[in-house]
Design a protein around this motif. Structure first.
Motif, PDB file in Angstrom:
ATOM      1  N   ARG A 239      66.263  50.519  -0.013  1.00  0.00           N
ATOM      2  CA  ARG A 239      66.547  49.795   1.225  1.00  0.00           C
ATOM      3  C   ARG A 239      65.400  48.858   1.579  1.00  0.00           C
ATOM      4  O   ARG A 239      65.609  47.730   2.035  1.00  0.00           O
ATOM      5  N   LEU A 240      64.178  49.337   1.358  1.00  0.00           N
ATOM      6  CA  LEU A 240      62.995  48.513   1.629  1.00  0.00           C
ATOM      7  C   LEU A 240      62.984  47.283   0.723  1.00  0.00           C
ATOM      8  O   LEU A 240      62.760  46.155   1.180  1.00  0.00           O
ATOM      9  N   LYS A 241      63.256  47.482  -0.559  1.00  0.00           N
ATOM     10  CA  LYS A 241      63.260  46.359  -1.496  1.00  0.00           C
ATOM     11  C   LYS A 241      64.363  45.362  -1.142  1.00  0.00           C
ATOM     12  O   LYS A 241      64.174  44.143  -1.276  1.00  0.00           O
ATOM     13  N   SER A 242      65.499  45.881  -0.696  1.00  0.00           N
ATOM     14  CA  SER A 242      66.601  45.005  -0.297  1.00  0.00           C
ATOM     15  C   SER A 242      66.199  44.147   0.903  1.00  0.00           C
ATOM     16  O   SER A 242      66.490  42.946   0.947  1.00  0.00           O
ATOM     17  N   ALA A 243      65.535  44.779   1.874  1.00  0.00           N
ATOM     18  CA  ALA A 243      65.099  44.036   3.062  1.00  0.00           C
ATOM     19  C   ALA A 243      64.077  42.969   2.684  1.00  0.00           C
ATOM     20  O   ALA A 243      64.107  41.846   3.212  1.00  0.00           O
ATOM     21  N   ILE A 244      63.204  43.294   1.732  1.00  0.00           N
ATOM     22  CA  ILE A 244      62.201  42.325   1.283  1.00  0.00           C
ATOM     23  C   ILE A 244      62.887  41.134   0.611  1.00  0.00           C
ATOM     24  O   ILE A 244      62.543  39.977   0.856  1.00  0.00           O
ATOM     25  N   SER A 245      63.866  41.424  -0.234  1.00  0.00           N
ATOM     26  CA  SER A 245      64.561  40.346  -0.944  1.00  0.00           C
ATOM     27  C   SER A 245      65.328  39.436   0.001  1.00  0.00           C
ATOM     28  O   SER A 245      65.602  38.274  -0.333  1.00  0.00           O
ATOM     29  N   LYS A 246      65.690  39.939   1.196  1.00  0.00           N
ATOM     30  CA  LYS A 246      66.419  39.142   2.183  1.00  0.00           C
ATOM     31  C   LYS A 246      65.480  38.413   3.153  1.00  0.00           C
ATOM     32  O   LYS A 246      65.945  37.834   4.136  1.00  0.00           O
ATOM     33  N   GLY A 247      64.165  38.497   2.905  1.00  0.00           N
ATOM     34  CA  GLY A 247      63.216  37.732   3.704  1.00  0.00           C
ATOM     35  C   GLY A 247      62.640  38.454   4.899  1.00  0.00           C
ATOM     36  O   GLY A 247      62.115  37.812   5.817  1.00  0.00           O
ATOM     37  N   ALA A 248      62.684  39.796   4.901  1.00  0.00           N
ATOM     38  CA  ALA A 248      62.161  40.549   6.045  1.00  0.00           C
ATOM     39  C   ALA A 248      60.674  40.317   6.257  1.00  0.00           C
ATOM     40  O   ALA A 248      60.181  40.383   7.391  1.00  0.00           O
ATOM     41  N   CYS A 249      59.943  40.020   5.180  1.00  0.00           N
ATOM     42  CA  CYS A 249      58.489  39.825   5.287  1.00  0.00           C
ATOM     43  C   CYS A 249      58.114  38.501   5.939  1.00  0.00           C
ATOM     44  O   CYS A 249      56.942  38.274   6.231  1.00  0.00           O
ATOM     45  N   PHE A 250      59.104  37.633   6.141  1.00  0.00           N
ATOM     46  CA  PHE A 250      58.802  36.303   6.662  1.00  0.00           C
ATOM     47  C   PHE A 250      58.985  36.197   8.175  1.00  0.00           C
ATOM     48  O   PHE A 250      58.861  35.111   8.736  1.00  0.00           O
ATOM     49  N   GLU A 251      59.263  37.318   8.810  1.00  0.00           N
ATOM     50  CA  GLU A 251      59.431  37.297  10.263  1.00  0.00           C
ATOM     51  C   GLU A 251      58.077  37.091  10.941  1.00  0.00           C
ATOM     52  O   GLU A 251      57.074  37.688  10.535  1.00  0.00           O
ATOM     53  N   PRO A 252      58.010  36.265  11.975  1.00  0.00           N
ATOM     54  CA  PRO A 252      56.739  36.064  12.700  1.00  0.00           C
ATOM     55  C   PRO A 252      56.293  37.346  13.397  1.00  0.00           C
ATOM     56  O   PRO A 252      57.119  38.153  13.824  1.00  0.00           O
ATOM     57  N   ASP A 253      54.987  37.522  13.484  1.00  0.00           N
ATOM     58  CA  ASP A 253      54.407  38.678  14.188  1.00  0.00           C
ATOM     59  C   ASP A 253      54.931  40.008  13.658  1.00  0.00           C
ATOM     60  O   ASP A 253      55.091  40.972  14.422  1.00  0.00           O
ATOM     61  N   LEU A 254      55.203  40.077  12.378  1.00  0.00           N
ATOM     62  CA  LEU A 254      55.720  41.317  11.799  1.00  0.00           C
ATOM     63  C   LEU A 254      54.608  42.353  11.712  1.00  0.00           C
ATOM     64  O   LEU A 254      53.536  42.095  11.169  1.00  0.00           O
ATOM     65  N   SER A 255      54.859  43.521  12.243  1.00  0.00           N
ATOM     66  CA  SER A 255      53.909  44.631  12.182  1.00  0.00           C
ATOM     67  C   SER A 255      54.561  45.792  11.454  1.00  0.00           C
ATOM     68  O   SER A 255      55.783  45.805  11.217  1.00  0.00           O
ATOM     69  N   LEU A 256      53.759  46.769  11.096  1.00  0.00           N
ATOM     70  CA  LEU A 256      54.301  47.944  10.426  1.00  0.00           C
ATOM     71  C   LEU A 256      55.313  48.647  11.323  1.00  0.00           C
ATOM     72  O   LEU A 256      56.361  49.102  10.863  1.00  0.00           O
ATOM     73  N   GLY A 257      55.007  48.711  12.634  1.00  0.00           N
ATOM     74  CA  GLY A 257      55.909  49.369  13.570  1.00  0.00           C
ATOM     75  C   GLY A 257      57.244  48.656  13.688  1.00  0.00           C
ATOM     76  O   GLY A 257      58.308  49.299  13.657  1.00  0.00           O
TER      77      GLY A 257
END
Length: 353
Positions: A239-257
């Protein structure tokens, strides 16, 4: 009663010395980065030396041999600073400037040995100033990336350092300054030896119980250990890899929480997934890797040749151009503009050949 107090003081200091020598041996036995292990070992040895050198009773008994203990004792704060730098920074690399604090500590200690006067007083104050400055920097290192640290043992050590080090540092500096003018009262000397023994025991327990993954050589590529994940965790990893492939890491102000809330998993479990499943030790490094990889793709795409670098940076979640440029240069050795020019140039050359 005085004899009993002296015996207790000797036992506590002797126990602290034995524990620290044990810790030093533990560090040297670990197959880990040489500087980190050497700094940890030097720190443990210096604390053992400090325990003896700071005791008037022991100094009087061994005479001039105390001078052999003084140098490592004086350098204890510098050795701990080196250890913290190498432990808290996964990309640690030695710089010549890191040798300056030990030189200053020894120089100011030399000033403290002069006859009573302004130079000696300046040496005393400057020596304590260097010690306190190093401890403050260690605390800032511990706090700065506490939330993004993905290694549990190191995160716990950061918390201990942030909470305990200021109090310990002030206590040591206070007793040092007091002892320069007059002998420490019996109760204060015993309290000092008890503090040394307690901290040495805690440090010994911590180092003995550590797993090897805390002490690893910095690698240019992440090193996943999916074999350490259970079946349910592997499903979450997908699920984590899927979210990464859909651009989840590109959200502004993204934190671990916020990332954990998006994936609907507890924060501590997401730390483990990114650490064990993807091989990252720091959340900021995880984000930077994925963002800069996408930046490289966009910069090398002829269809995006006219897109401003700032537009790419903002589209990848960076709030300004400066942190994007810094992260890009750290990972590629080039500025985004230079990278684009080289990538597009290669494509033009290959098309003409």
């Amino acid at each position: 009663m005085e004899g009993a107090s002296d015996i207790a003081d000797l036992l506590l200091r002797g126990g602290a010395a034995a524990l620290n020598l044990f810790v030093a041996a533990q560090f040297l036995r670990r197959p880990a980065p040489q500087f980190l292990m050497a700094a940890g070992s030097l720190f443990a040895i210096s604390i053992a030396a400090y325990g003896f050198a700071s005791s008037d009773l022991i100094a009087g008994a061994i005479g001039r041999a105390t001078e052999l203990l003084v140098v490592p004792a004086v350098l204890a704060s510098a050795f701990f600073w080196w250890f913290a730098l190498a432990l808290f920074r996964d990309d640690f690399a030695w710089r010549h400037a890191y040798a300056l604090p030990p030189v200053l500590l020894l120089a100011f200690y030399g000033m403290r040995q002069l006859p009573e006067g302004p130079i000696r007083t300046s040496g005393e104050l400057l020596h304590q100033l260097v010690v306190v400055s190093l401890l403050i920097h260690v605390v800032s290192l511990a706090v700065r990336e506490l939330q993004s640290d993905l290694v549990d043992a190191r995160r716990r050590f950061r918390v201990v350092v942030a909470l305990a080090l200021p109090a310990v540092g002030l206590a040591i500096a206070g007793t040092e300054l007091y002892g320069l003018r007059q002998p420490l009262p019996e109760e204060l000397g015993l309290a000092q030896s008890l503090m040394l023994a307690t901290l040495s025991f805690a440090f010994a327990v911590w180092t003995t119980g550590l797993r090897q993954n805390l002490f690893v050589t910095f690698a240019s590529a992440p090193q996943p250990r999916t074999d350490l994940l259970g079946p349910a965790e592997r499903l979450e990893l997908e699920r984590l890899k899927s979210a990464i492939s859909k651009g989840a890491c590109f959200e502004p102000d993204l934190s671990l929480g916020s990332f954990a809330r998006r994936l609907a998993v507890p924060e501590h479990r997401l730390r483990r997934l990114i650490n064990k499943g993807l091989g990252y030790r720091n959340f900021a490094a995880f984000l930077a890797d994925h963002r800069i990889a996408e930046a490289k793709r966009r910069l090398a795409d002829p269809q995006n040749a006219r897109e401003q670098v700032a537009s790419i940076a903002f589209g990848l979640g960076y709030a300004s151009l400066a942190p994007f440029n810094r992260a890009f240069r750290e990972l590629t050795g080039l500025t985004p503009t230079d990278y684009r020019a080289q990538a597009l140039g290669r494509q033009i050359d290959s098309g003409n050949s």
